[in-house]
Design an enzyme around this catalytic site. Structure first.
Site, PDB file in Angstrom:
ATOM      1  N   CYS A  55     -15.429 -20.625 -50.343  1.00 58.38           N
ATOM      2  CA  CYS A  55     -15.805 -22.033 -50.487  1.00 58.38           C
ATOM      3  C   CYS A  55     -16.897 -22.212 -51.538  1.00 58.38           C
ATOM      4  O   CYS A  55     -16.960 -23.249 -52.204  1.00 58.38           O
ATOM      5  CB  CYS A  55     -16.301 -22.589 -49.157  1.00 58.38           C
ATOM      6  SG  CYS A  55     -15.121 -22.453 -47.799  1.00 58.38           S
ATOM      7  N   ASP A  87     -17.995 -20.926 -42.175  1.00 61.49           N
ATOM      8  CA  ASP A  87     -17.452 -21.261 -40.862  1.00 61.49           C
ATOM      9  C   ASP A  87     -16.210 -20.427 -40.555  1.00 61.49           C
ATOM     10  O   ASP A  87     -16.023 -19.956 -39.432  1.00 61.49           O
ATOM     11  CB  ASP A  87     -17.094 -22.749 -40.811  1.00 61.49           C
ATOM     12  CG  ASP A  87     -18.322 -23.633 -40.760  1.00 61.49           C
ATOM     13  OD1 ASP A  87     -19.391 -23.169 -41.194  1.00 61.49           O
ATOM     14  OD2 ASP A  87     -18.216 -24.780 -40.303  1.00 61.49           O
ATOM     15  N   ASP A 129     -18.513 -26.295 -45.281  1.00 65.48           N
ATOM     16  CA  ASP A 129     -18.602 -27.495 -44.452  1.00 65.48           C
ATOM     17  C   ASP A 129     -19.989 -28.123 -44.365  1.00 65.48           C
ATOM     18  O   ASP A 129     -20.152 -29.324 -44.573  1.00 65.48           O
ATOM     19  CB  ASP A 129     -18.136 -27.180 -43.032  1.00 65.48           C
ATOM     20  CG  ASP A 129     -16.657 -26.848 -42.956  1.00 65.48           C
ATOM     21  OD1 ASP A 129     -15.992 -26.848 -44.013  1.00 65.48           O
ATOM     22  OD2 ASP A 129     -16.164 -26.581 -41.850  1.00 65.48           O
ATOM     23  N   GLU A 452     -18.058 -24.106 -33.325  1.00 63.43           N
ATOM     24  CA  GLU A 452     -16.719 -24.689 -33.395  1.00 63.43           C
ATOM     25  C   GLU A 452     -15.713 -23.812 -32.655  1.00 63.43           C
ATOM     26  O   GLU A 452     -15.877 -22.599 -32.571  1.00 63.43           O
ATOM     27  CB  GLU A 452     -16.288 -24.844 -34.856  1.00 63.43           C
ATOM     28  CG  GLU A 452     -17.124 -25.854 -35.612  1.00 63.43           C
ATOM     29  CD  GLU A 452     -16.711 -25.996 -37.067  1.00 63.43           C
ATOM     30  OE1 GLU A 452     -17.210 -26.917 -37.731  1.00 63.43           O
ATOM     31  OE2 GLU A 452     -15.888 -25.180 -37.539  1.00 63.43           O
ATOM     32  N   SER A 478     -13.412 -27.225 -35.261  1.00 64.75           N
ATOM     33  CA  SER A 478     -13.186 -27.127 -36.695  1.00 64.75           C
ATOM     34  C   SER A 478     -12.375 -28.324 -37.161  1.00 64.75           C
ATOM     35  O   SER A 478     -11.582 -28.901 -36.405  1.00 64.75           O
ATOM     36  CB  SER A 478     -12.428 -25.838 -37.016  1.00 64.75           C
ATOM     37  OG  SER A 478     -11.849 -25.895 -38.296  1.00 64.75           O
TER      38      SER A 478
END
Length: 564
Positions: A55, A87, A129, A452, A478
């Protein structure tokens, strides 16, 4: 009429001008500054580049492009780093408890650097995120001219003619455990799902928040659905830097842009694109940082009048790159604006209003695509992120309710106090259709950090139980989660919420029609259980987790740390 000259360094001059600041300037000279540079704006570049996660692994080129554009436009770029947690990598482990914590750390980093160094503006770059809400919260606290540059989405992987993304792998684990997928296919999906840099490709949390930022007006139009590897992402980073320079000239600040009306615009877009439940938690925190009155009930108000227009994963068919090709967030926004569901007078970082930015966008989507549905033929007539209440969640909780074949369920509770044991029960085929799984002591204080639950929900979907098993938690889900799931239950178990008093086999009702989450146990029994309940001892007594657990507000107020 006298025209006052524009002062481009209204803040940084506090440490660069005057004889008394000679020692300060010496420090700048050591970094290559010249005397003429001290009249230029000092612009922070909060760079989230990291090799922790794909990411963020493609952010350095965007930072380099932005830095060059800042300096070409007459600014001084001051680069500092912001951390990230993956994440996807930490999912299903103790590491996931640090994910939401990182939102606060990122916002603290940005506020601290911008304020401590008297920066005149800041350009924030992020990918995973929590980078987005953490970045914007820091921008709002500092409240200097600022713009957000999203790192871009990932391109899809491919196997046996199917597009793949990270959620494909989580669901494949469940299919393999159920005997519905071979070990060979699982391995191939694992290897092929993520082909390069960028944030997870569906309308999961990162793409949801970037899309919402575009709708807010704090990022440039079309930027939220671009793929990280594509050249247009570099061009967008450069243009963002130029726009920021103009915002500094006009003293246009984040709190001028992030208002109650613009947050309503952002949430309308989140509903229209079928975005992540995490948007609820994060926008409560963003509103708090902006000093804007916004409650959990406002989400339900927006949901009831906003249709779902986009057929996007996790519950739909397409990915963010497909949305980009179909017209992107501007097309969705123009449709909502034309239907009277957006505030067109909200100002954006460009200085233009939303209506002005969208004036050349068609009122209706192109006929040659299926990602964005027309207003008269939406995916669903109302939004998908519902706020449920009831004796289990008097402060509210969040459920994705669209697309469910069975939006009402009453079943026996299967109680778990950690994610790992819940996942083990699923993979061992101990969870059956009709069960309502309860995962508790996973809230802001209890987790701590509200981890999550993608691993259990992905496994349920993989085993074909995604719509026949309910799952409620005081933790989070999530953005890749779908099914009969309810998160953010408040008050949480660690604070004595009723979820702490559920026992194995109790009857629980999830009713998406009535917006109800109910424990079907008599008040007398509940009172008896409460009389013997004691709060658990803290799981952490030192460090960042202990600080988070001690200070975090309830999820219904965004799980913020400065709710004094």
């Amino acid at each position: 009429m006298d025209i006052k000259p524009v002062i481009l360094n209204p803040r940084s001059k506090n440490i660069t001008e005057g004889k008394s600041r000679a020692p300060n300037r010496s420090m700048y000279y050591a970094m290559g500054y010249e005397a003429d540079d001290f009249k230029k704006p000092m612009i922070g570049v909060a760079n989230g580049h990291s090799t922790i996660t794909p990411c963020n692994s493609g952010l350095q080129k965007l930072a380099d492009a932005a830095i060059a554009a800042i300096e070409e436009a007459g600014g001084n770029a001051q680069v500092f780093g912001t951390p990230t947690i993956s994440d996807g990598m930490s999912m299903g482990t103790e590491g996931m408890k640090y994910s939401l914590v990182s939102r606060e750390v990122i916002s603290d980093c940005i506020e601290t650097c911008v304020q401590g160094q008297w920066m005149d503006g800041v350009l924030v770059i992020g990918g995973c995120d929590k980078n987005m809400p953490g970045g914007l919260m820091g921008m709002l606290r500092a409240n200097v001219p600022a713009i957000y540059v999203y790192g871009g989405t990932i391109l899809p992987g491919h196997y046996k003619g199917q597009d793949l993304n990270i959620v494909s792998v989580f669901e494949a684990v469940g299919e393999n455990a159920a005997g519905r997928m071979s070990d060979e296919d699982l391995l191939e999906i694992e290897r092929r799902a993520i082909p390069g840099p960028g944030s997870c490709g569906g309308m999961y949390t990162a793409n949801t928040m970037s899309s919402a930022f575009e709708a807010l007006g704090i990022s440039l139009v079309y930027s939220s659905t671009m793929a990280n590897p594509h050249d247009e992402k570099l061009n967008s980073a450069q243009e963002s830097a130029k726009v920021l320079i103009e915002a500094i000239k006009n003293d246009l600040k984040p709190r001028d842009i992030v208002t109650r009306k613009s947050i309503e615009n952002a949430i309308a877009v989140v509903m229209a694109i079928g975005g992540s439940t995490n948007a609820v938690l994060h926008f409560l925190a963003i509103a708090h940082a902006a000093g804007v009155e916004w409650t959990i009930d406002d989400f339900e108000r927006v949901r009831q009048k906003t249709p779902v227009l986009c057929d996007l994963k996790p519950s739909g068919k397409y990915l963010a790159v497909d949305l980009h090709r179909a017209g992107g967030i501007p097309q969705v926004m123009k449709m909502l604006l034309s239907a009277g569901l957006l505030h067109g007078d909200c100002i954006t970082i460009t200085g233009q209003t939303v209506a002005e930015v969208l004036k050349d966008v068609p009122d209706a989507p192109r006929a040659d695509q299926n990602v964005i549905r027309p207003m008269n033929k939406p995916m669903y007539a109302q939004g998908h992120l519902a706020i449920l209440k009831g004796n289990l969640a008097p402060e509210g909780c969040v459920a994705k309710i669209t697309g469910l074949k069975n939006p009402v369920m009453t079943g026996p509770a299967r109680v778990f106090e950690d994610e790992q044991s819940a996942l083990a029960a699923i993979l061992a085929n101990k969870i059956v259709a009709g069960d309502v799984m309860v995962l508790r002591y996973l809230g802001p204080k209890g987790g701590p950090g509200m981890p999550e639950m993608l691993a259990p929900t992905g496994a349920l979907v993989g085993q074909g139980l995604g719509e026949s098993v309910g799952l409620i938690t005081d933790g989070r889900f999530s953005g890749g989660t779908w099914g009969m799931v309810v998160g953010h239950v408040a008050p949480e178990a660690a604070a004595g919420g009723l979820i702490a008093l559920i026992e194995e086999g109790d009857s629980i009702t999830i009713d998406a029609h009535q917006l109800l989450l109910q424990l079907n146990v008599s008040d007398d029994i509940i009172a008896k259980r409460r009389s013997v309940w004691t709060a658990p001892q803290p799981r952490y007594t030192r460090g960042v987790q202990a600080k988070f657990a001690f200070n975090a507000s309830t999820a219904s107020k965004g799980a913020v740390l400065d709710n004094y």
